[in-house]
Write a protein that holds these residues in place. Structure first.
Motif, mmCIF file in Angstrom:
data_model
loop_
_atom_site.group_PDB
_atom_site.id
_atom_site.type_symbol
_atom_site.label_atom_id
_atom_site.label_comp_id
_atom_site.label_asym_id
_atom_site.label_seq_id
_atom_site.Cartn_x
_atom_site.Cartn_y
_atom_site.Cartn_z
ATOM 1 N N ASP A 1 0.568 -1.400 0.037
ATOM 2 C CA ASP A 1 -0.025 -0.044 -0.318
ATOM 3 C C ASP A 1 0.777 1.280 0.067
ATOM 4 O OD1 ASP A 1 -2.322 -1.338 0.200
ATOM 5 O OD2 ASP A 1 -2.302 -1.729 2.163
ATOM 6 N N ARG A 2 1.968 1.195 0.651
ATOM 7 C CA ARG A 2 2.723 2.666 0.938
ATOM 8 C C ARG A 2 3.680 2.613 -0.252
ATOM 9 N NH1 ARG A 2 4.503 2.929 7.083
ATOM 10 N NH2 ARG A 2 2.973 1.912 8.099
ATOM 11 N N ILE A 3 3.815 1.670 -1.062
ATOM 12 C CA ILE A 3 4.573 2.013 -2.415
ATOM 13 C C ILE A 3 3.731 2.416 -3.578
ATOM 14 C CG2 ILE A 3 6.209 0.640 -4.231
ATOM 15 C CD1 ILE A 3 7.649 1.825 -1.409
ATOM 16 N N PHE A 4 2.666 1.297 -3.778
ATOM 17 C CA PHE A 4 1.806 1.330 -4.976
ATOM 18 C C PHE A 4 0.779 2.245 -4.739
ATOM 19 C CE2 PHE A 4 3.975 -2.740 -5.567
ATOM 20 C CZ PHE A 4 4.469 -2.632 -6.620
ATOM 21 N N LEU A 5 0.188 2.732 -3.668
ATOM 22 C CA LEU A 5 -0.865 3.513 -3.385
ATOM 23 C C LEU A 5 -0.688 4.919 -3.519
ATOM 24 C CD1 LEU A 5 -3.980 3.193 -2.481
ATOM 25 C CD2 LEU A 5 -3.342 3.548 -0.383
ATOM 26 N N ASN A 6 -1.359 5.574 -4.314
ATOM 27 C CA ASN A 6 -1.178 6.899 -4.622
ATOM 28 C C ASN A 6 -1.995 7.728 -3.648
ATOM 29 O OD1 ASN A 6 -1.098 9.611 -5.356
ATOM 30 N ND2 ASN A 6 -1.204 8.986 -7.607
ATOM 31 N N ASP A 7 -1.547 8.402 -2.714
ATOM 32 C CA ASP A 7 -2.363 8.949 -1.510
ATOM 33 C C ASP A 7 -3.188 10.184 -2.094
ATOM 34 O OD1 ASP A 7 -1.540 7.298 0.365
ATOM 35 O OD2 ASP A 7 0.359 8.441 0.863
ATOM 36 N N ASP A 8 -2.957 10.508 -3.316
ATOM 37 C CA ASP A 8 -3.753 11.637 -3.713
ATOM 38 C C ASP A 8 -5.104 11.095 -3.992
ATOM 39 O OD1 ASP A 8 -1.320 13.157 -4.380
ATOM 40 O OD2 ASP A 8 -1.051 12.751 -6.102
ATOM 41 N N PRO A 9 -5.884 11.980 -3.963
ATOM 42 C CA PRO A 9 -7.499 11.949 -4.068
ATOM 43 C C PRO A 9 -7.717 11.485 -5.704
ATOM 44 C CG PRO A 9 -7.222 14.315 -3.949
ATOM 45 C CD PRO A 9 -6.060 13.567 -3.871
ATOM 46 N N TYR A 10 -8.947 10.878 -5.803
ATOM 47 C CA TYR A 10 -9.054 10.219 -7.177
ATOM 48 C C TYR A 10 -9.229 11.412 -8.170
ATOM 49 C CZ TYR A 10 -11.862 7.915 -10.900
ATOM 50 O OH TYR A 10 -12.326 7.538 -12.099
ATOM 51 N N LEU A 11 -10.112 12.514 -7.586
ATOM 52 C CA LEU A 11 -10.270 13.857 -8.310
ATOM 53 C C LEU A 11 -10.200 14.911 -7.452
ATOM 54 C CD1 LEU A 11 -12.914 13.536 -11.176
ATOM 55 C CD2 LEU A 11 -10.403 14.135 -11.467
ATOM 56 N N GLU A 12 -9.566 15.853 -7.756
ATOM 57 C CA GLU A 12 -9.419 17.114 -6.822
ATOM 58 C C GLU A 12 -9.553 18.313 -7.623
ATOM 59 O OE1 GLU A 12 -5.795 18.673 -3.643
ATOM 60 O OE2 GLU A 12 -5.407 17.652 -5.744
ATOM 61 N N VAL A 13 -10.435 19.148 -6.849
ATOM 62 C CA VAL A 13 -10.629 20.401 -7.796
ATOM 63 C C VAL A 13 -9.853 21.205 -6.751
ATOM 64 C CG1 VAL A 13 -12.236 22.264 -8.210
ATOM 65 C CG2 VAL A 13 -12.911 19.739 -8.501
ATOM 66 N N ARG A 14 -8.860 22.053 -7.493
ATOM 67 C CA ARG A 14 -8.137 23.058 -7.032
ATOM 68 C C ARG A 14 -8.571 24.586 -7.242
ATOM 69 N NH1 ARG A 14 -2.005 20.774 -8.017
ATOM 70 N NH2 ARG A 14 -2.312 18.863 -7.046
ATOM 71 N N LEU A 15 -9.182 25.136 -6.399
ATOM 72 C CA LEU A 15 -9.935 26.477 -6.471
ATOM 73 C C LEU A 15 -9.043 27.627 -6.020
ATOM 74 C CD1 LEU A 15 -13.396 25.728 -5.103
ATOM 75 C CD2 LEU A 15 -12.569 25.826 -7.419
ATOM 76 N N ARG A 16 -8.640 28.511 -7.010
ATOM 77 C CA ARG A 16 -7.766 29.781 -6.706
ATOM 78 C C ARG A 16 -8.405 31.138 -6.949
ATOM 79 N NH1 ARG A 16 -2.634 27.182 -7.280
ATOM 80 N NH2 ARG A 16 -2.678 25.501 -8.604
ATOM 81 N N GLN A 17 -7.738 31.802 -5.959
ATOM 82 C CA GLN A 17 -8.331 33.271 -6.136
ATOM 83 C C GLN A 17 -7.667 33.917 -7.464
ATOM 84 O OE1 GLN A 17 -7.463 35.554 -2.790
ATOM 85 N NE2 GLN A 17 -8.925 37.112 -3.244
ATOM 86 N N ALA A 18 -8.447 34.609 -8.199
ATOM 87 C CA ALA A 18 -7.935 35.048 -9.583
ATOM 88 C C ALA A 18 -6.898 36.246 -9.239
ATOM 89 C CB ALA A 18 -9.277 35.372 -10.352
ATOM 90 N N VAL A 19 -7.180 37.046 -8.212
ATOM 91 C CA VAL A 19 -6.495 38.078 -8.174
ATOM 92 C C VAL A 19 -6.078 38.006 -6.548
ATOM 93 C CG1 VAL A 19 -6.279 40.563 -8.172
ATOM 94 C CG2 VAL A 19 -7.414 39.493 -9.785
ATOM 95 N N ASP B 1 0.873 25.058 -4.439
ATOM 96 C CA ASP B 1 1.788 24.204 -5.102
ATOM 97 C C ASP B 1 2.759 25.417 -6.080
ATOM 98 O OD1 ASP B 1 0.013 25.397 -7.279
ATOM 99 O OD2 ASP B 1 -0.549 23.614 -7.650
ATOM 100 N N ARG B 2 3.096 25.145 -7.087
ATOM 101 C CA ARG B 2 4.038 26.173 -7.552
ATOM 102 C C ARG B 2 3.526 27.274 -8.436
ATOM 103 N NH1 ARG B 2 7.775 24.768 -11.431
ATOM 104 N NH2 ARG B 2 8.094 22.651 -10.639
ATOM 105 N N GLY B 3 2.044 27.080 -8.275
ATOM 106 C CA GLY B 3 0.956 28.238 -8.827
ATOM 107 C C GLY B 3 0.638 28.973 -7.596
ATOM 108 N N GLY B 4 0.706 28.712 -6.378
ATOM 109 C CA GLY B 4 0.364 29.525 -5.413
ATOM 110 C C GLY B 4 -0.806 28.682 -4.618
ATOM 111 N N GLU B 5 -1.224 29.390 -3.646
ATOM 112 C CA GLU B 5 -2.348 28.874 -2.767
ATOM 113 C C GLU B 5 -3.655 28.428 -3.522
ATOM 114 O OE1 GLU B 5 -3.164 30.895 0.758
ATOM 115 O OE2 GLU B 5 -1.468 32.045 0.973
ATOM 116 N N TYR B 6 -4.124 27.441 -3.090
ATOM 117 C CA TYR B 6 -5.358 26.823 -3.667
ATOM 118 C C TYR B 6 -6.058 26.182 -2.597
ATOM 119 C CZ TYR B 6 -3.368 22.214 -3.705
ATOM 120 O OH TYR B 6 -2.658 21.001 -3.888
ATOM 121 N N LEU B 7 -7.387 26.165 -2.869
ATOM 122 C CA LEU B 7 -8.291 25.334 -1.961
ATOM 123 C C LEU B 7 -8.681 23.863 -2.619
ATOM 124 C CD1 LEU B 7 -10.069 25.553 0.839
ATOM 125 C CD2 LEU B 7 -11.871 26.237 -0.640
ATOM 126 N N SER B 8 -8.219 22.871 -1.622
ATOM 127 C CA SER B 8 -8.384 21.534 -2.189
ATOM 128 C C SER B 8 -9.798 20.896 -1.714
ATOM 129 C CB SER B 8 -7.246 20.672 -1.612
ATOM 130 O OG SER B 8 -7.582 19.281 -2.018
#
Length: 1003
Positions: free
Chosen positions: A645-663, A786-793
């Motif tokens: 599980d620790r090697i093969f399991l990807n801990d990322d969610p199946y789908l993730e919406v990343r919401l960012r503030q435009a300004v 991330d490299r693009g700045g803050e986002y809400l997961s």
């Protein structure tokens, strides 16, 4: 055959070297594969998530973006701690990346607050995964703080060192311990009476703790090192310390109370209801895992005798998977050899040929292990999977060689034995190359998967090479020495004439009706495609696990006492309903190698059941009751992660919406995000809302500071004292520095904080409520970037998703949205795997074309594989299985055996054609010659794997998907080798003849 003594002695030497290598080979869970990820841990006590993100994490993230080769960077910030994950391309030198990341952090330290600790950099590696967990607890459930302090010192100074003294242990990580301190509680009335403030007391204590370090004293021709230290070591030393106050000397004991106590913990470890410590052990890269387990058991036996008041328990033992794999190997070897001997006895009516099989397989196995040693491989789960496959092919190759020697009747003639061996060795080499051609391209897979498949590909190659060497050199020699024609005369039983006639007639009918046969084959393959589309896919087969994890986030600012009370009640209810043992990591933990700090409001409960439950949803009713009891809490229930599980399991969610503030680059406000979540919920996507909590902010009233003549430094010291964080000095005690803190004499509440006073420049007491303003406001518990700045997961649960329909729902005022997650990673892997499979098919075709000297005959062999794979898919569908790693390996095993049989049969048909026989005559002759070998190899594998279907335990569950796929595939594949190969050969030979005639006419 010409030098039997040399051959025998050579194999004796190989056996001796193989035994030597088997003893010295390292045993591990997985190959030593570097995972291209670094994590940077940040700790900033008493800092809010927003303060930590703006002042520390954002500057660090911008500095680390300049690291060479960086593919992605993500950060998660919560109150007082943060972690940054840095991903690199696979193959990046982890040591160089580690050095460069530390250099960038050193360069960025000037931009960070002065009181923040230097961030720690951790490298992620397979060897960093704990192999076992050791719990050390007090037998008394109502242990006092002083008893826990003694246990903590014992764990840090004795137990940790003794664990790390084991030769196989690289590091013992510790959590659950209490940290001692000396607390000075000033008597404010007495201080005012003598004209002192808390700041004066702190200054006097710091001045009295005189320590000038190491000095050199010269005495004639000699120099001596002198270490000058003060006399302050214990609480009694501090109370007896005399301070100069005005014109007289006063002992500290008259001005304050000094106590030796534990720093207020922010988390704890519980095993059942017993508080204690927990160690996670990591092994050395070259250590033998089973040796670690043996030495650890001996150490624990000694510790139990020395400390009868303590309880020692081992849990989450990762060696269980490896031991199960070795049990599979041993069981597969014994079953395979046993059934091979039985089948050979039934077909040959003699004991000598079965004895040859029983001897040849262990010799080939030791030869393969010697290859492991020379190639630098380790015995691990991945290499064992390749070795298990190789053992099956070892038995098959031995059966084919012995059967062909028997077919030509040359048991007593060395030349005929050599000729019979030469007749099958070329197709056996081709079949071995085709099997290797399936595995070697898997190394081309990117990331950790390709690196892990390297060990399996090398293991299969070594096992096949050892099998061919034994089959070509040792078996013919032993056959000549041990089997005499006069002894075996009349004892070798060929296929009964009646059975052969039935088989011959059915093959003739199948070949002579090509349209009906073709329709049946196409319908069969279509059925397989239809079934495969309906089979669920998983990375690893579902195992009946007795160990589970319940992760709880109460989403409330609980005190540690209330937190522990809830957890104890939860564990008691679980044990009452399901039995077994329970452990809990409550609040923050002190593990040095933890990838991410656990929140103070979170708990990770480890639940060890007496036996695996039959129903995977057995805990749903229990959890629903607790969800109703605490609706604001979040409960996540899953099996305890093992190594896979620790090697093969990807801990990322199946789908993730990343919401960012435009300004602005900040995390979007909840008022803007809430309508988006409501629209997603209305469309049935069930988004997981981000965690929020109510934060308390203290704001200074600078105008009142000036009006009331209060120094900011004095106010800061008073606040630190009230919160128990005012460290004034450190005393050197034994091998550690013991902090001395000025603390408040009563537990701090909001009311007491505002009612407390601070001394101004005139000596008057000013209430803090005049100087501070207290605000309560909701805030996100975790800030992500991330490299693009803050986002809400915003994670979305797994399920069918139409991205074209999802995108319009993410529109909001001042928002930009991005969709990420495991869905895209898995899709990329499937595409990559498809490309690798095309490379494998191309290699298979090239090898077969070279073997048969034909561009058409390879299709005769290749087209038999999908026919057999339909049988594997059908067996998985009927038994309720899934497409997973082991079932796919089973399909590869099936394809290897079927291709092996098809190659040998096509080679035999070609030999008949070259001898002047017609197509049908050559087909019938090859069917007679190869019938027994095909049936024997199939029966051997089928009967060897059949007991797995009825066995229990982790080993059997690991092997069951492979066994089901092989049983179903071979059952159909054997029929395909006997019937479909002749049909396909006749088609392609007729097409090849017409094509050759057309070429001749054109010429």
């Amino acid at each position: 055959m010409h030098r039997p003594v040399a051959v025998l002695l050579s194999f004796v030497a190989v056996v001796v070297l193989g035994l030597y290598a088997a003893v010295r080979l390292p045993v591990g869970l997985l190959p030593e594969v570097g995972i291209p990820r670094l994590s940077v841990q940040v700790s900033y006590p008493n800092a809010a998530a927003r303060t930590l993100e703006d002042g520390v994490v954002a500057p660090l993230r911008n500095a680390l973006l300049q690291v060479n080769g960086l593919t992605d960077i993500r950060s998660r910030t919560r109150d007082e701690s943060a972690v940054l994950y840095l991903d690199f391309p696979f193959g990046t030198d982890p040591d160089l990346a580690f050095i460069e990341v530390n250099e960038k952090i050193d360069q960025a330290m000037g931009q960070l607050p002065r009181d923040v600790e230097r961030p720690r950099v951790l490298a992620t590696d397979v060897a960093d995964i704990p192999v076992v967990q050791l719990s050390v607890t007090l037998r008394d459930t109502q242990a006092t703080a002083s008893e826990m302090l003694e246990l903590s010192e014992l764990g840090r100074l004795v137990l940790k060192r003794r664990l790390e003294q084991l030769p196989e242990v690289a590091f013992a990580d510790l959590s659950g311990q209490l940290t001692p301190r000396l607390s000075v509680r000033p008597n404010r009335q007495t201080l005012r009476a003598v004209g002192l403030t808390e700041d004066d007391l702190a200054r006097l204590l710091n001045e009295a703790n005189l320590e000038v370090g190491s000095l050199l004293l010269r005495d004639g021709a000699y120099e001596y090192g002198v270490r000058f230290t003060g006399e302050l070591r214990t609480a009694a030393d501090l109370e007896a310390l005399y301070l100069k106050v005005g014109g007289r000397t006063v002992p500290l004991g008259e001005l304050a109370t000094v106590t030796y106590e534990a720093r207020p913990p922010r988390g704890q470890f519980l095993y059942g209801d017993h508080p204690g410590l927990v160690f996670t052990l990591r092994k050395r890269a070259d250590a033998r895992l089973f040796a670690l387990q043996e030495n650890l058991d001996k150490l624990l036996a000694d510790l139990r005798q020395q400390y009868p008041s303590l309880r020692f328990a081992l849990d989450n033992d990762q060696t269980a998977v490896l031991r199960a794999s070795i049990d599979n190997l041993t069981g597969g070897l014994l079953y395979g050899a046993g059934f091979a001997v039985l089948i050979l006895f039934l077909f040959f009516r003699g004991w000598r040929r079965p004895a040859l099989i029983a001897l040849a397989v262990p010799v080939a196995l030791l030869l393969a292990i010697l290859g492991f040693y020379l190639a630098g491989l380790t015995i691990n789960v991945v290499s064992l999977a390749g070795l298990i496959l190789g053992i099956g092919l070892m038995i098959d190759n031995s059966i084919i060689v012995l059967d062909n020697i028997d077919q030509v009747g040359g048991a007593g003639d060395p030349q005929e034995i050599a000729a019979a061996t030469d007749e099958v060795i070329r197709p056996l080499i081709s079949s071995a190359l085709t099997t290797v051609a399936v595995f070697l391209p898997m190394v081309l897979l990117s990331g950790v998967t390709g690196a892990l498949f390297r060990d399996q590909a090398v293991a299969v190659t070594l096992a096949l090479a050892a099998s061919l060497l034994v089959a070509y050199f040792l078996l013919p020699l032993l056959s000549f020495k041990l089997i005499r024609p006069e002894r075996e005369k009349g004892r070798v039983s060929s296929a009964p004439d009646r059975g052969w006639r039935v088989f011959d007639r059915t093959v003739s009918g199948f070949v002579r009706r090509p349209i009906m046969a073709a329709a049946a084959v196409l319908l069969w393959i279509g059925l397989g495609v239809w079934l495969a589309a309906r089979l669920p896919t998983t990375g690893f087969p579902e195992l009946s696990r007795p160990d589970y994890v319940l992760e709880v986030d109460w989403n409330a600012p609980l005190s540690l006492e209330e937190h522990g009370t809830r957890v104890r009640a939860l564990m008691a209810a679980w044990r009452q309903r399901f039995g077994g043992e329970t452990a809990a990591l409550v609040g923050e933990q002190e593990f040095l190698l933890a990838q991410e700090a656990q929140a103070t409001t979170a708990t990770s409960l480890e639940l060890y059941l007496p036996k695996p439950p039959r129903d995977p949803d057995f805990a749903n009713g229990f959890l629903d009751g607790w969800r109703r009891r605490y609706p604001e809490a979040a409960f996540a229930f899953r099996p305890l992660h093992n190594l896979f599980d620790r090697i093969f399991l990807n801990d990322d969610p199946y789908l993730e919406v990343r919401l960012r503030q435009a300004v602005g680059g900040r995390t979007p406000a909840w008022e803007v995000v809430e309508p988006v979540l409501e629209s997603l919920s209305a469309q049935g996507y069930r988004p997981q809302p981000p965690g929020r909590n109510e934060a308390i902010a203290l704001r200074l009233n600078y105008a009142q500071l000036q009006v009331n003549r209060v120094d900011s430094d004095r106010l800061r010291g008073r606040l630190l004292t009230l919160f128990g964080e005012n460290e004034v000095t450190r005393l050197r005690a034994n091998d550690r520095a013991l902090p001395v803190l000025l603390v408040n004499d009563e537990p701090l509440t909001t009311r007491r904080l505002l009612e407390a006073t601070v001394t101004n420049r005139d000596g008057n007491e000013i209430p803090l409520q005049y100087l501070l303003r207290l605000d309560r406001r909701p805030a996100y518990r975790v800030l992500t970037a991330d490299r693009g700045g803050e986002y809400l997961s915003v994670p979305l649960p797994e399920g069918p998703v139409e991205l074209k329909e999802l995108t319009p729902l993410l529109a909001g005022p001042g928002l930009t949205a991005q969709v990420a997650g495991r869905y895209f990673t898995d899709d990329g892997r499937v595409r990559e795997l498809g490309g690798v499979l095309l490379v494998s098919l191309l290699l298979l075709y090239l090898i077969l074309a070279a073997q048969f000297e034909s561009l058409l005959l390879p299709f005769v062999v290749l087209l038999v594989v999908p026919v057999s794979l339909v049988g594997a898919v059908l067996a998985l569908y009927v038994t309720g299985g899934t497409l997973n790693l082991l079932s796919l390996i089973g399909m590869v095993v099936t394809g290897g055996i079927v291709v092996n049989d098809a190659i040998i049969k096509v080679d035999m048909i070609e030999r008949g054609r070259r001898a002047g026989r017609t197509v049908l005559e050559a087909i019938h002759l090859a069917g007679r010659r190869r019938l027994r070998a095909i049936v024997m190899t199939s029966l051997t594998t089928i009967l060897a794997l059949a007991p797995v279907l009825f066995a229990g335990g982790l080993g059997a569950e690991l092997q069951r998907p492979l066994a089901v796929a092989v049983l179903g595939g071979l059952s159909v594949g054997t029929i395909g080798s006997l019937y479909v190969v002749p049909l396909l050969y006749r088609w392609f030979s007729a097409f090849g003849t017409r094509w050759s005639k057309e070429i001749s006419l054109d010429d």
